[in-house]
Design an enzyme around this catalytic site. Structure first.
Site, PDB file in Angstrom:
ATOM      1  CB  SER A 140      -3.524  -3.114  -4.886  1.00 40.30           C
ATOM      2  OG  SER A 140      -2.146  -2.789  -4.871  1.00 40.30           O
ATOM      3  CE1 TYR A 153      -4.610   1.627  -6.647  1.00 39.91           C
ATOM      4  CE2 TYR A 153      -2.677   0.745  -5.538  1.00 39.91           C
ATOM      5  CZ  TYR A 153      -3.677   0.616  -6.479  1.00 39.91           C
ATOM      6  OH  TYR A 153      -3.741  -0.524  -7.259  1.00 39.91           O
TER       7      TYR A 153
END
Length: 263
Positions: A140, A153
């Site tokens: 990501s 995250y």
């Protein structure tokens, strides 16, 4: 069978984690279109996944033994694996900042996003070495753009990027290429669903979800001003996994519409 990009994966066996929807489902479809046999693992395999491939397994990949069960099932079914796509993640968003993230949230995030990939890769490496295979981690942009609302995250994705480099350094000499693909904003149910982050933000700002999604990429710094589509990410993942670029290893390839501005 040759897929839309001219990639032929006939005779190759692949495992995809987090395969029931979004990027994972798109990757399964792309691999199948290129001729691969694909086992898709998810906590609850969706009807769409069952339509995409006859090989599915209901498994909680955030558990200690879940990833190994999935990989071992694939090896037992196919006789070995050539491609492992570690896609599953927790992606728990928080309304506050660092102090609002509970101990349980940190554990859930790392179990789903980081340890699932570590465990699946560990379980598959013997077969991947034997067949000179490929591992792709779906990362990501948040590994490089950590924000308070996704601090756990972001940290888990950063750890995944580090492991990608280390695995490549150790196993590329043994024929296994390990890379990561890091998407930016992707039009998935995380943003489009009725109870999604997109719906929550739309209510917060007093606009329709459609209005929010139309303007969100530009507000988030996406130069193109649009979301990536899951199919776009899937095509890149399959290209990286395929072996068409045999000397590509240890790389993080970002597909984010220009969201990351730094060198």
């Amino acid at each position: 069978m040759t897929g839309p990009m001219g990639i032929d994966l006939a005779g190759k066996n692949a495992v995809v984690t987090g395969a029931s929807r979004g990027i994972g489902l798109a990757v399964v479809r792309e691999l199948v279109s290129c001729g691969a046999r694909v086992l898709g693992g998810a906590r609850t395999p969706s009807p769409a996944l069952s339509e995409a491939t006859p090989h599915t397994l209901a498994v909680d990949l955030a558990t200690l033994d879940g990833p190994a069960r999935l990989v071992e099932h694939a090896i037992g079914t196919f006789g070995g694996i050539d491609i492992l796509i570690n896609n599953v993640s927790g992606s728990e968003s928080q309304d506050g900042g660092f102090l609002d993230v509970s101990e349980e949230s940190w554990h859930r995030e790392f179990e789903a996003t980081f340890f699932s990939a570590v465990r699946a890769t560990r379980a598959g490496l013997s077969s991947l070495v034997e067949r000179r295979g490929s591992v792709v981690m779906v990362g990501s942009v948040h590994s490089r753009l950590p924000l308070p609302g996704v601090v756990a995250y972001s940290a888990a994705k950063s750890a995944l990027a580090s492991v990608t480099k280390a695995l490549s350094e150790e196993f590329a000499p043994r024929g296994v290429r390990v890379n990561s693909v890091s998407p930016g904003l992707v039009r998935t149910a995380v943003w489009t669903g009725p109870d999604s982050e997109g719906a929550k933000l739309a209510r917060q700002y007093g606009v329709s979800q459609e209005e929010l999604l139309a303007g969100l990429p530009a507000q988030a710094g996406v130069t193109t001003g649009v979301f990536s589509e899951p199919e776009e990410i899937a095509r890149l993942v399959v290209l990286v996994a395929s072996g068409v670029l045999p000397n590509l290893t240890g790389a993080e390839i970002v597909l984010d519409g220009g969201m990351i501005k730094t060198l």
